[in-house]
Design an enzyme around this catalytic site. Sequence first.
Site, PDB file in Angstrom:
ATOM      1  N   ARG A  44       0.838  -1.203   0.000  1.00  0.00           N
ATOM      2  CA  ARG A  44       0.000   0.000   0.000  1.00  0.00           C
ATOM      3  C   ARG A  44       0.870   1.249   0.000  1.00  0.00           C
ATOM      4  O   ARG A  44       0.475   2.301  -0.514  1.00  0.00           O
ATOM      5  CB  ARG A  44      -0.944   0.016   1.215  1.00  0.00           C
ATOM      6  CG  ARG A  44      -1.781   1.288   1.317  1.00  0.00           C
ATOM      7  CD  ARG A  44      -2.964   1.118   2.263  1.00  0.00           C
ATOM      8  NE  ARG A  44      -2.560   0.790   3.609  1.00  0.00           N
ATOM      9  CZ  ARG A  44      -2.175   1.679   4.534  1.00  0.00           C
ATOM     10  NH1 ARG A  44      -2.104   2.968   4.236  1.00  0.00           N
ATOM     11  NH2 ARG A  44      -1.847   1.293   5.750  1.00  0.00           N
ATOM     12  N   TYR A  98     -13.986  17.383 -18.024  1.00  0.00           N
ATOM     13  CA  TYR A  98     -14.491  16.009 -18.016  1.00  0.00           C
ATOM     14  C   TYR A  98     -15.567  15.841 -16.944  1.00  0.00           C
ATOM     15  O   TYR A  98     -15.387  16.237 -15.787  1.00  0.00           O
ATOM     16  CB  TYR A  98     -13.324  15.056 -17.780  1.00  0.00           C
ATOM     17  CG  TYR A  98     -13.707  13.643 -17.448  1.00  0.00           C
ATOM     18  CD1 TYR A  98     -14.550  12.899 -18.266  1.00  0.00           C
ATOM     19  CD2 TYR A  98     -13.218  13.030 -16.300  1.00  0.00           C
ATOM     20  CE1 TYR A  98     -14.886  11.597 -17.956  1.00  0.00           C
ATOM     21  CE2 TYR A  98     -13.536  11.726 -15.977  1.00  0.00           C
ATOM     22  CZ  TYR A  98     -14.385  11.014 -16.813  1.00  0.00           C
ATOM     23  OH  TYR A  98     -14.727   9.716 -16.482  1.00  0.00           O
ATOM     24  N   ASP A 170      -4.567  18.074 -16.349  1.00  0.00           N
ATOM     25  CA  ASP A 170      -4.988  16.755 -16.815  1.00  0.00           C
ATOM     26  C   ASP A 170      -4.467  16.588 -18.241  1.00  0.00           C
ATOM     27  O   ASP A 170      -4.934  17.243 -19.169  1.00  0.00           O
ATOM     28  CB  ASP A 170      -6.510  16.661 -16.771  1.00  0.00           C
ATOM     29  CG  ASP A 170      -7.035  15.308 -17.248  1.00  0.00           C
ATOM     30  OD1 ASP A 170      -6.235  14.490 -17.742  1.00  0.00           O
ATOM     31  OD2 ASP A 170      -8.265  15.085 -17.149  1.00  0.00           O
ATOM     32  N   LYS A 195      -6.169   5.284 -19.909  1.00  0.00           N
ATOM     33  CA  LYS A 195      -6.271   5.709 -21.297  1.00  0.00           C
ATOM     34  C   LYS A 195      -4.959   5.421 -22.042  1.00  0.00           C
ATOM     35  O   LYS A 195      -4.552   4.288 -22.153  1.00  0.00           O
ATOM     36  CB  LYS A 195      -6.651   7.193 -21.347  1.00  0.00           C
ATOM     37  CG  LYS A 195      -7.796   7.588 -20.400  1.00  0.00           C
ATOM     38  CD  LYS A 195      -9.078   6.827 -20.640  1.00  0.00           C
ATOM     39  CE  LYS A 195     -10.283   7.408 -19.909  1.00  0.00           C
ATOM     40  NZ  LYS A 195     -10.202   7.443 -18.443  1.00  0.00           N
TER      41      LYS A 195
END
Length: 382
Positions: A44, A98, A170, A195
């Site tokens: 983690r 977005y 972004d 993506k």
Amino acid sequence: MDITNIHPKVTPIYQTSVFKFASLAELEEYYTTPDRGGRFGYSRSENPNTTELVAEVARLEGAASGGVATGSGLGGLLAAVLATCKAGDHVLCPEELYGGSVVLLSHEMTRLGIETSYVPLAELYDLERWIKPNTRLVLAEVLSNPLLTVLDGPRLASACQAHGIKLLIDSSFTTPMLSKPLSWGADMVWHSATKYLGGHSDVMAGVVVAATPSLGRRLHAVGTNIGTTLAPMEAWLTVRGLKTLRLRMRQHSENALAVAQFLAKHPAVAQVYYPGLTSHGGHELAREQLLNGWFGGMLSFRLQDDSAEAADRFIQRTRLFPFAPSLAGVASSVSYPLGTSHRGVPDERRQALGITPGLLRLSVGVEEVEELLEDLGQALVN
């Protein structure tokens, strides 16, 4: 079996949740040495695969060092906001954003006391009009989703620096092959690695890297503390995708330009949104700002028959653009912004942004472009 002399060319998948320590002294060294002294303890916090992914994206972006890999793109946005904002702070964004980002910021972060407001991108550069005493972060996209509005990144970065406000970019649509926002003066670059970085529609991931080591460490700490850390297998897949990123982005861009030019001449199409077209309002800015002469693999177009029925006919007729809500795989796809990416955005805002029933978004893949054009032609026949 002695594995000390095994030297793999590709980093193996470290599919383990924990790593072993030989002694209390070794454990203490792990917790007190900068960067853990190259050791790993709990996945983690760090794992060789996620560490490799962050380091490689940082290298491509020209980041000083550090950042975080998360279990989804929106997990990256969450980490970036929490790394820079607290309850009572304000985030400023363009309206052309977005839909998933809008939902996270406006529906979820408000419950934590972090306020977000939106202004037209063309007006955002005049920060003096929009910032508040508690504004801590500005978020913008290099190319907006879904209408491909082009950001003047250096101009926005300069305005943020003048007011001492962090800037998060972004770059999911552009990747480091087309855009390097840290070179403008941005503080963080965020990718939905689901993506183009992954590139094969088989991984969910996000990556955020920072311009300064201190902010990179803060991103990593937030990811660790809230548990959004990416799993080893997904990190390995994303690193694999990075190895072909330049090749893919070149082909995505070449194919998308050909598709945009084809659609712009088709009588069934009212408008095409692609910055590689000279008719696009942001073409000159994109040509000046984007790297390698590439304009990316994403485009949108509006049908002459601006209706959901016409959009559905296209979706059902196409063979090489399967209907899917995401983007950027090696295989092409079509999306319907009104019903997917901007589904959670209020209707009045969607209308103001031009997200109408006849708007379709194409993610142009790396297939033979002649086959893509033939398929689009038959799908657009009334």
